[in-house]
Motif scaffolding. Structure first.
Motif, short mmCIF file in Angstrom:
data_model
loop_
_atom_site.label_atom_id
_atom_site.label_comp_id
_atom_site.label_asym_id
_atom_site.label_seq_id
_atom_site.Cartn_x
_atom_site.Cartn_y
_atom_site.Cartn_z
N CYS A 102 0.33 -1.66 0.11
CA CYS A 102 -0.05 0.21 -0.19
C CYS A 102 0.47 1.27 0.03
CB CYS A 102 -0.83 -0.31 1.14
SG CYS A 102 -2.39 -0.61 0.90
N LEU A 103 0.71 2.29 -0.95
CA LEU A 103 0.98 3.53 -0.95
C LEU A 103 0.20 4.68 -0.91
CD1 LEU A 103 3.80 2.38 -3.56
CD2 LEU A 103 4.56 2.90 -1.09
N ALA A 104 0.63 5.81 -0.90
CA ALA A 104 -0.52 7.02 -0.46
C ALA A 104 0.06 7.94 -2.29
CB ALA A 104 -0.02 8.06 -0.36
N PRO A 105 -1.24 7.97 -3.08
CA PRO A 105 -1.37 8.02 -3.86
C PRO A 105 -0.76 9.60 -4.12
CG PRO A 105 -3.59 8.51 -3.38
CD PRO A 105 -2.58 7.48 -2.48
N PRO A 106 -0.10 9.69 -5.45
CA PRO A 106 0.82 11.29 -6.19
C PRO A 106 0.11 12.44 -6.02
CG PRO A 106 0.77 9.80 -7.48
CD PRO A 106 0.58 8.75 -6.51
N ILE A 107 -1.59 11.79 -6.20
CA ILE A 107 -2.34 13.13 -6.72
C ILE A 107 -3.51 13.37 -4.68
CG2 ILE A 107 -2.40 13.33 -8.64
CD1 ILE A 107 -4.96 11.37 -8.86
N GLU A 108 -3.73 14.12 -4.61
CA GLU A 108 -5.37 14.71 -3.88
C GLU A 108 -6.44 13.64 -4.31
OE1 GLU A 108 -6.64 14.88 -0.41
OE2 GLU A 108 -4.77 15.65 -0.68
N LEU A 109 -6.69 13.11 -3.80
CA LEU A 109 -8.01 12.27 -3.84
C LEU A 109 -9.04 12.65 -2.88
CD1 LEU A 109 -6.91 9.04 -5.22
CD2 LEU A 109 -7.16 11.34 -6.70
N GLY A 110 -8.89 13.05 -1.84
CA GLY A 110 -10.12 13.37 -0.48
C GLY A 110 -9.90 12.02 -0.46
N THR A 111 -11.25 12.02 1.15
CA THR A 111 -11.69 11.00 1.59
C THR A 111 -13.34 11.41 1.54
OG1 THR A 111 -11.97 12.90 3.84
CG2 THR A 111 -9.29 11.56 3.35
#
Length: 326
Positions: A283-292
């Motif tokens: 699992c990695l954090a995405p490199p674009i802002e996707l929000g919650t």
């Protein structure tokens, strides 16, 4: 006739239809007369029946007159100081007693739910990303608290949820963006977001992924429509595009498409964490802002299943409170 019986169980509907009961005729009958009949049956005296029912003798006498008219029979005949039932009354007594008992039982307070002894079946609606992340936690809790209860998970999303509730296919549902309906209740119970999932060694990625590398890799899309998702929407806002190589409709199918492959997927973080634990993918954090987004529990207003809702809410809190990425 069928339309007037909406909400009644199929077995009761069948009884009504087979017997062709005229509900208009029944509505004109005073069911209090059945109570008066049983009091007279047991006491064999108008005065004692009146005392037992806290009514005047004249009221009981009037009720007896109405009973006689309805049955077209004297029902009780005064003999040697007692009210003796006629054969017609004797034939009616058991049915009336059983009927009154059934009505009393129907309105009696339901016994408290006991999870240790219950053998109930509950159905929970949720999409398969929630089944992966929350389902095992719910089942483990129920196995401990209610060992004889059966839990059924039915594939449900916000588009299908309302119909499932209307058809009584589910007892509660875990969804995103529940519809607002007067006959449904919902409670916001958790927040979730998005995470990337990939075979880190094959893709040459370690603790984080750059936007350049992210767009270079072929993408695996998991979507109800099978076409576009939130990633495509956000990339358009910054003038970027990704290459979707494969599209799936179920999260559980993801691991074989990523293990040993140069490919990446971006899915709800709770599902990504659950799949990573079972598959060895990272699992990695995405490199674009996707929000919650907010996760809600939904149920029908006319269903009292607080125990089940407590189990589901606690399980959601446990499953979604900690989702390590990286």
């Amino acid at each position: 006739m069928e339309e007037s019986l909406t909400g009644i169980s199929p077995s009761i509907k069948l009884t009504f239809m087979n017997q062709k009961i005229n509900l208009n005729d029944i509505s004109r009958f005073d069911f209090n007369l059945a109570i008066t009949f049983l009091a007279l049956w047991q006491e064999r005296s108008v005065s004692r029946a009146a005392s037992r029912l806290s009514l005047s003798q004249s009221a009981v006498s009037a009720a007896l007159a109405r009973l006689r008219s309805a049955a077209d029979d004297p029902l009780f005949v005064r003999t040697r100081g007692a009210m003796v039932p006629t054969p017609r009354a004797e034939a009616m007594a058991e049915d009336l007693a059983n009927g009154v008992d059934l009505i009393r039982s129907a309105f009696a307070q339901q016994a408290a739910f006991n999870p240790l002894t219950s053998t109930a079946h509950f159905t929970i609606g949720m999409s398969d990303d929630f089944q992966l992340a929350i389902g095992p936690v719910i089942s483990a809790r129920i196995a401990k608290e209610a060992p004889n209860v059966t839990i059924i998970y039915r594939q449900t999303n916000r588009h299908r949820m309302e119909a499932a509730f209307e058809e009584d296919d589910i007892d509660c549902a875990v969804v995103v963006q529940p519809p607002v309906r007067s006959w449904l209740e919902h409670k916001e119970v958790a927040q979730s977001g998005y995470a990337c999932l990939l075979d880190a060694k094959t893709c040459g990625v370690h603790c984080e992924i750059s936007q350049e590398k992210y767009l270079e890799l072929p993408h695996l899309l998991v979507s109800f429509s099978g076409r576009e998702g939130i990633v495509d929407e956000k990339l358009k806002l910054i003038g970027k595009r990704r290459r979707v190589q494969t599209a799936l409709t179920h999260f559980a199918a993801v691991p074989p498409f990523l293990r040993g492959q140069r490919a990446i997927t971006t899915i709800p973080s709770h599902a990504a964490a659950a799949i990573a634990r079972q598959s060895g993918l990272q699992c990695l954090a995405p490199p674009i802002e996707l929000g919650t987004y907010t996760v809600s529990l939904v149920w029908r207003r006319d269903r009292d299943q607080q125990w089940l809702r407590d189990i589901v809410m606690a399980s959601i809190g446990e499953a979604l409170s900690s989702r390590p990425v990286g």
